[in-house]
Motif scaffolding. Structure first.
Motif, PDB file in Angstrom:
ATOM      1  N   ASN A  12      27.280 -23.377  12.514  1.00 56.98           N
ATOM      2  CA  ASN A  12      27.898 -22.479  11.767  1.00 56.98           C
ATOM      3  C   ASN A  12      27.252 -21.135  11.573  1.00 56.98           C
ATOM      4  N   GLN A  13      26.379 -20.778  12.898  1.00 53.79           N
ATOM      5  CA  GLN A  13      25.994 -19.568  13.028  1.00 53.79           C
ATOM      6  C   GLN A  13      27.115 -18.672  13.626  1.00 53.79           C
ATOM      7  N   LYS A  14      26.874 -17.335  13.174  1.00 55.68           N
ATOM      8  CA  LYS A  14      27.826 -16.253  13.460  1.00 55.68           C
ATOM      9  C   LYS A  14      27.489 -15.272  14.178  1.00 55.68           C
ATOM     10  N   VAL A  15      28.187 -14.667  15.187  1.00 57.55           N
ATOM     11  CA  VAL A  15      27.740 -13.215  15.554  1.00 57.55           C
ATOM     12  C   VAL A  15      28.870 -12.579  15.411  1.00 57.55           C
ATOM     13  N   ILE A  26      31.511  -7.792  23.156  1.00 53.70           N
ATOM     14  CA  ILE A  26      31.382  -9.201  22.961  1.00 53.70           C
ATOM     15  C   ILE A  26      32.210  -9.911  21.988  1.00 53.70           C
ATOM     16  N   MET A  27      32.608 -11.069  22.350  1.00 52.62           N
ATOM     17  CA  MET A  27      33.488 -11.811  21.519  1.00 52.62           C
ATOM     18  C   MET A  27      32.645 -12.199  20.258  1.00 52.62           C
ATOM     19  N   GLN A  28      33.160 -12.107  19.085  1.00 53.16           N
ATOM     20  CA  GLN A  28      32.534 -12.746  18.015  1.00 53.16           C
ATOM     21  C   GLN A  28      32.400 -14.392  17.958  1.00 53.16           C
ATOM     22  N   ARG A  29      31.192 -14.828  17.617  1.00 58.92           N
ATOM     23  CA  ARG A  29      31.088 -16.313  17.921  1.00 58.92           C
ATOM     24  C   ARG A  29      30.802 -17.109  16.630  1.00 58.92           C
ATOM     25  N   ASP A  30      31.401 -18.254  16.316  1.00 56.86           N
ATOM     26  CA  ASP A  30      31.240 -18.811  15.189  1.00 56.86           C
ATOM     27  C   ASP A  30      30.913 -20.292  15.821  1.00 56.86           C
ATOM     28  N   LEU A  31      29.638 -20.625  15.547  1.00 57.69           N
ATOM     29  CA  LEU A  31      29.156 -21.886  16.435  1.00 57.69           C
ATOM     30  C   LEU A  31      29.304 -23.136  15.237  1.00 57.69           C
ATOM     31  N   ASN A  51      29.036 -36.091  18.191  1.00 55.03           N
ATOM     32  CA  ASN A  51      28.958 -34.504  18.001  1.00 55.03           C
ATOM     33  C   ASN A  51      28.980 -33.800  19.011  1.00 55.03           C
ATOM     34  N   LEU A  52      29.328 -32.797  19.034  1.00 57.57           N
ATOM     35  CA  LEU A  52      29.058 -31.557  19.934  1.00 57.57           C
ATOM     36  C   LEU A  52      29.238 -30.280  19.263  1.00 57.57           C
ATOM     37  N   HIS A  53      28.542 -29.392  20.224  1.00 58.30           N
ATOM     38  CA  HIS A  53      28.456 -27.740  19.485  1.00 58.30           C
ATOM     39  C   HIS A  53      29.666 -27.316  20.117  1.00 58.30           C
ATOM     40  N   VAL A  54      30.624 -26.541  19.381  1.00 54.54           N
ATOM     41  CA  VAL A  54      31.797 -25.653  19.698  1.00 54.54           C
ATOM     42  C   VAL A  54      31.318 -24.408  19.186  1.00 54.54           C
ATOM     43  N   LYS A  55      31.862 -23.436  20.205  1.00 52.25           N
ATOM     44  CA  LYS A  55      32.031 -21.950  19.874  1.00 52.25           C
ATOM     45  C   LYS A  55      33.383 -21.530  19.499  1.00 52.25           C
ATOM     46  N   TYR A  56      33.662 -21.090  18.533  1.00 48.76           N
ATOM     47  CA  TYR A  56      34.995 -20.397  18.219  1.00 48.76           C
ATOM     48  C   TYR A  56      34.785 -18.907  18.237  1.00 48.76           C
ATOM     49  N   LEU A  57      35.511 -18.414  19.350  1.00 54.46           N
ATOM     50  CA  LEU A  57      35.201 -17.033  20.010  1.00 54.46           C
ATOM     51  C   LEU A  57      36.608 -16.083  19.523  1.00 54.46           C
TER      52      LEU A  57
END
Ligand code: NI
Ligand code: NI
Ligand code: NI
Ligand code: NI
Ligand code: NI
Ligand code: NI
Ligand code: NI
Ligand code: NI
Ligand code: NI
Ligand code: NI
Ligand code: NI
Ligand code: NI
Lengths: 155, 155, 155, 155, 155, 155
Positions: free
Chosen positions: F5-8, F95-100, F109-115
């Motif tokens: 849930n990290q956000k850029v 850069i695309m906004q990133r919601d991890l 489980n795996l990490h997914v970036k929503y861009l």
């Protein structure tokens, strides 16, 4: 051809990068134009392989130069390649301070660059000198390089 | 498809360079996106082979465009590749003045660019025209190119 | 343009590899000659960037063909490039068995290759079909690819 | 340096291809070893950029030679690079017949290769001659090339 | 991970080269498959940048292996890439005789290969050992390499 | 190793590009220095094949970094390669906004970036997670990728 004991003491300057993409120039011509650019003041010149539009396996010609040389070198590109436009930009450069010495060894003399930047030091043997000393002494280049680097590191 | 006698007379302008590194996009997709970028106003688009981190043999996608087109083309990259960020910079460009003419020859008509920059002049035959005239006349392209270039040089 | 339900059932054959190094042929010409080779029966054709003697950034032109086509394709290279000699060798090839089908989906029809080799199976969507269905359905290619691959995997 | 009127009349022969991958040899050394290989009888030598294991951006060194020269050239590679093994294969080669002539023109003399293979004919100007005649006559190389090619085509 | 004092004494053998062109496999996947191939017995694996048909900037995946491993490695390629066919050929290989020793120095132990072929001898330091000794001794790798090479040459 | 849930959220920033041409550094050393640069804060690092003066097949080392890191990374280059000068420039980045997010699936489980960027959205699966889930589930990576992408698209 270099003077012994030449120093470069500034560690920052600006340099111009000139680039052009070429899909209608041959490898022979690229080699020729790199040589002409270097003879006319380019500080470096190189070619990168690229894939251009319409599936063309082509090249990007690049050079670094003092900004005052930009116009001269642009004209050389226009004269000696199929380029019809170049792009250019001014870059900051950080450079190691260079102290060039002529080193006398039992194998013969060779030019050595003593380089330093913010506490980092290193040494670079002039490659062409090394090649001719290796021939003269009938030693593999790598062997000779090790022997000379060891002499320098033991100082 | 080009008008006869079009002129480009300015010899300097500014252009934007957009680049992105891609290790998760295939060759097929790179070819597709280059075509889409060119259709949407990119002045040039190309791909460079690179080696990225973790030992990945990958590609750098590059394009040149009018600065006003930057946002449109960035969106195309984000939509059609795995890129999650692009870098861009404004470059100065020097360009040869172009005078485009339709040349009538006994082999057929073809477009010819008369190029000039600070006293340097050269001529560039439209490659696709040359290819189709060569087919029509059953001549090797190189032969035809020589004949037409000679006609032009003898003017 | 491909028939539905075509099968390739052999999994081994022989193929000829023809190569030539070119330092006097342009990117435009390389792109032209690749197209001509493919039209005249080459099974694949590609170009590799190389650095040749005298510092020439050049290209290696390569093609794969049925051995019976070797002479025809050699002549095309001699006619359309600066090559004055080609080298060739006969290679063993292992190929996946291919079963080509026309898949009907709610997005439209597309060609699908069902591939198998010694118990390994995979599926390949015809890329050009995928591109045109994506345009027709106003979907990103990747999205459509996922949807169709999922349909196939769920069968 | 070439005799006038030399002929190569056979159109097939065999040639050996020797290759080695190098991740511990520098660009300087690659350039040196290519020159040494050519001086010692290699018919061609070139370098291809590759990405090797452990993410190493490296090079493949390649050469073509008469099979009788294989052992000599292998030793040069072992002596002058970090290679610890080379692979080699005998290839069939098809070559255009070459008739080398010294052409006298109003611009000066230059070597010209008249090439033919199964009814295909072409002409190749010796590039280094062309470069020096262009300098002597203060003409752009391309212009001079067109003029001379036209002379030859008009014969 | 290598035994001290291992010897390779034969100087010729045969090796199989397997190659496939890939325009639908990403850089990430290429890096993954190279690692899997090496884990499963490939003696070397690398990737070359190429330009394929339809203007696709793509890659050629290559590996060298013992001929008995050919089928296993071919299946790995079919499983882990988009390849639907590989080509292979048996090559002659000439290799330097290798005598692997564990060298004890004041900087720590490292593996050294003593190499020889027809009177040519050279020495190769295991790169990963060198890197870890350099870290342990807080010395630049190049410096340490010179010191150790000099020890060996002075023996 | 990444938080869920990290956000850029910013979509523009500035980044520094540092480049140097290397004809006296080996592939092993280039791979080492890329790893060191990334460990010390470089945001990306890569190598491009180039042909330099004197016919040297060489490399260009490039990195992107936060401008505050420029001096540290320059020193690493000077310490670990033969470079005696680097050039640098400040670039704009979009850069695309990133919601991890950490995605829980039946495969693990795996990490997914929503861009997202200006209305464009896409999803990127963390490649290393995908590789280890594929191993754990004994599924081909591509198959698993399709299944997970389909889950995400169906949400
Ligand atoms: Ni001097
Ligand atoms: Ni050197
Ligand atoms: Ni027109
Ligand atoms: Ni042309
Ligand atoms: Ni069909
Ligand atoms: Ni695709
Ligand atoms: Ni290759
Ligand atoms: Ni020429
Ligand atoms: Ni090393
Ligand atoms: Ni996490
Ligand atoms: Ni580049
Ligand atoms: Ni992936």
């Amino acid at each position: 051809s270099l003077l012994s004991n030449q120093k470069v003491i500034h560690s920052k300057d600006q340099i111009i990068l000139i680039e052009t993409n070429l899909d209608d120039t041959t490898g022979q011509e690229l080699s020729d134009v790199m040589a002409i650019l270097l003879t006319n003041g380019a500080k470096d010149a190189w070619v990168e392989p690229i894939t251009m539009k319409k599936g063309r396996p082509a090249h990007k010609l690049c050079l670094l130069a003092d900004p005052t040389n930009s116009e001269t070198l642009t004209k050389i590109i226009f004269e000696h390649t199929s380029s019809i436009g170049v792009r250019q930009q001014l870059l900051d450069r950080k450079i190691m301070q260079r102290d060039l010495k002529l080193l006398k060894t039992k194998f013969g003399n060779l030019h050595v660059k003593y380089l330093s930047y913010a506490g980092i030091t290193k040494v670079s043997l002039e490659h062409d000198d090394l090649v001719s000393l290796a021939q003269k002494n009938k030693l593999p280049i790598k062997n000779l390089e090790t022997k000379i680097m060891n002499l320098i590191q033991s100082d």
